[in-house]
Scaffold this motif. Structure first.
Motif, PDB file in Angstrom:
ATOM      1  N   ARG A 504       0.860  -1.176   0.000  1.00 57.36           N
ATOM      2  CA  ARG A 504       0.000   0.000   0.000  1.00 57.36           C
ATOM      3  C   ARG A 504       0.902   1.234   0.000  1.00 57.36           C
ATOM      4  O   ARG A 504       1.788   1.358   0.847  1.00 57.36           O
ATOM      5  CB  ARG A 504      -0.891   0.049   1.242  1.00 57.36           C
ATOM      6  N   ARG A 506       0.899   5.149   0.764  1.00 64.80           N
ATOM      7  CA  ARG A 506       0.045   6.033   1.552  1.00 64.80           C
ATOM      8  C   ARG A 506       0.643   7.447   1.624  1.00 64.80           C
ATOM      9  O   ARG A 506       1.855   7.614   1.718  1.00 64.80           O
ATOM     10  CB  ARG A 506      -0.115   5.509   2.978  1.00 64.80           C
ATOM     11  N   CYS A 511      -4.508   6.509  -0.420  1.00 64.47           N
ATOM     12  CA  CYS A 511      -3.938   5.163  -0.411  1.00 64.47           C
ATOM     13  C   CYS A 511      -4.083   4.544  -1.797  1.00 64.47           C
ATOM     14  O   CYS A 511      -5.151   4.650  -2.416  1.00 64.47           O
ATOM     15  CB  CYS A 511      -4.652   4.308   0.641  1.00 64.47           C
TER      16      CYS A 511
END
Length: 542
Positions: A504, A506, A511
């Motif tokens: 992920r 971020r 995100c």
């Protein structure tokens, strides 16, 4: 034709364009001034051309024509020479070109109606009413920032010029040559449009055949010149998008194209009615002309433009975009036959202007009530193209600040190209020659079936980004559908799972899901913006 009528049509075309663009914006619920993802692909080429990097997708990368329309890419490059943020200029240019296309359609309808003894203003007004009831044209022509308005204006301009010649006024050589030269540069199929319409005009036009023949020669020379340039610069005769999108299985293309055309005729508001009007009008004019060659057959020229457009994109297989994007360029010409028929009928009844005012207003309101709900309902399919572009721009902006910058493989390749300076692999092949040519027969999602695993593994981008999918929270990470045709189930491939880790990315509440190679992750180190997951935490959604 009086100057007052020309001025009326010019003003009416401007009003229709402004109203149509406003309605398109409103019915969709507002559109950001960024265009769609495909338009951003063209903008990335234009920006690189303006900066002196050449016709390339990646600065320093291969020469590749992933924008399809050379003329529009060069025009937008000119705007980039004026400013690094040309969005307002691009939309303004699109609106001006749409205005020109509408004006040419109104004039075409007026000329044809008056030649048959009809009310020219009724014909022009009818075309205007149908266009107000079809704001999808303005959504595509004005707001997407695509080449559609340019393509539409050139076709309508050539049609108007040839219609005037077929009705007895000598077609001016300058406009004929300009349209013939520019159409093959606007899109490769422009040579078929130009030569086809000009050849028909040679048959049905009573005079000016020398000028028309010269224009045919100009179209062929233009196409030959741009093809020779493509061969010398890119090493292939057509834009790379052709090889990425069109299957070499011609029966597959024809089948898909027939479905696409049938869907347009049955699904687009008024399309079946207007198509029937073209069949009836063209048949009537053709029979009359065959009986008496001294009678004009000018209506056959816009009829050929409409039927020819349907035939070309049926043969090429259509596409997947909302509102039948390929057929939108002829939307201004689509109501012409019905408009001429109505104008002739009204002319024979000989009502005064005041008697026409109330029925005309009622007709416009009725058409709008029938047409607008369709576009309002289709707003989700159109709006998502803008959202996709915004997602790519945002992710590219974020990734540009990650060190070291990874090479990144993507599906949607437009928005990210505007904002990311690292190397981008277009996994769908539009901007990557090797991927586009890997599989001549395309099986899967229309226009996005060029992904080839062997080519992917030959290059192995450091990150495979799927920024247009939900990022997810907690222990599970929703990713691209497991049975997705575009990537040939890549994410379930054991080799991919052993060679990549789910991550992920971020930043400030945003995100983005992706997959990354372990060697790049080691180089990144403990960057809090990069969260590494285990494959057991990944859920592939359908």
């Amino acid at each position: 034709m009086t100057g007052s009528a020309r001025g009326f049509d010019l003003a009416l075309a401007a009003a229709v364009t402004v109203l149509g663009a406003a309605l398109a914006w409103g019915l969709v619920g507002g559109l950001p001034l960024i265009g769609i993802d495909d338009a951003s692909i063209t903008r990335s080429y234009s920006e690189n051309i303006a900066a002196g990097h050449g016709y390339v997708y990646n600065v320093g990368g291969e020469r590749v024509e992933g924008s399809t329309t050379l003329l529009w890419a060069l025009g937008v490059a000119g705007l980039y020479l004026l400013t690094s943020a040309p969005e307002i200029l691009i939309v303004t240019a699109c609106a001006a070109l749409a205005w020109g296309a509408v004006f040419c359609a109104l004039r075409t309808a007026r000329h044809l109606a008056e030649a048959e003894g009809g009310h020219g203003s009724v014909a022009a007004g009818t075309v205007a009413a149908f266009l107000v009831a079809a704001p999808g044209y303005f959504a595509w022509a004005v707001w997407t920032m695509m080449e559609l308005a340019l393509w539409s204006a050139l076709i309508a301009w050539l049609v108007l010029t040839l219609v005037r010649g077929a009705l007895g006024a000598a077609a001016p050589l300058g406009p004929l040559l300009a349209a013939a030269l520019l159409l093959p540069l606007a899109r490769p199929e422009g040579v078929a449009v130009a030569v086809g319409l000009l050849a028909l005009a040679l048959i049905v036009a009573p005079g000016g055949r020398g000028r028309i023949a010269a224009a045919i020669g100009a179209a062929l020379v233009s196409f030959a010149a741009v093809t020779a340039w493509r061969l010398s610069y890119f090493g292939q005769p057509f834009p790379n998008t052709f090889y990425a999108k069109v299957s070499s299985d011609r029966m597959q293309d024809l089948t898909d194209g027939a479905k696409y055309t049938l869907g347009f005729l049955l699904g687009s508001p008024f399309a079946e009615l207007l198509f029937v009007a073209w069949i009836a009008g063209a048949a009537w004019i053709a029979v009359r002309w065959l009986r008496d060659r001294r009678r004009g057959a000018a209506l056959l020229i816009p009829a050929a433009a409409v039927f020819g457009f349907l035939a070309i994109y049926s043969a090429l297989g259509g596409d997947h975009f909302a509102l039948w994007r390929f057929f939108q360029p002829i939307q201004p010409l689509l109501p012409v036959a019905a408009a001429v028929g109505l104008a002739v009928a009204v002319g024979r009844a000989a009502p005064g202007p005041r008697a026409l005012a109330l029925p005309a207003a009622a007709a416009v309101a009725g058409l709008a009530l029938v047409g607008w709900p369709h576009y309002h309902q289709a707003r989700f399919d159109l709006r998502k193209e803008f959202v996709l572009n915004a997602q790519g721009i945002d992710f590219g902006t974020f990734l540009d600040g990650v060190a070291p910058r990874p090479s990144v493989g993507v599906g949607p390749a437009g928005g990210i190209a505007l904002s990311y300076d690292g190397h981008i692999y277009d996994l769908l092949g539009l901007n990557w020659t090797e991927m586009a040519h890997a599989k001549p027969i395309k099986v899967g999602m229309r226009n996005h079936a060029s992904f080839d695993k062997a080519t992917f593994w030959a290059h192995e981008p450091e990150v495979v980004a799927i920024f247009n999918r939900p990022c997810g929270e907690g222990d599970t990470q929703p990713f691209w559908a497991s049975n997705d045709d575009a990537f040939d189930d890549l994410f379930e491939d054991p080799r991919f799972r052993s060679g990549y880790r789910p991550v992920r990315f971020r930043e400030a509440g945003a995100c983005w899901p992706a997959f990354a190679r372990p060697d790049w992750l080691r180089a990144v180190g403990s960057d809090p913006a990069v969260e590494v997951l285990e494959w057991t935490a990944v859920e592939l959604i359908n």
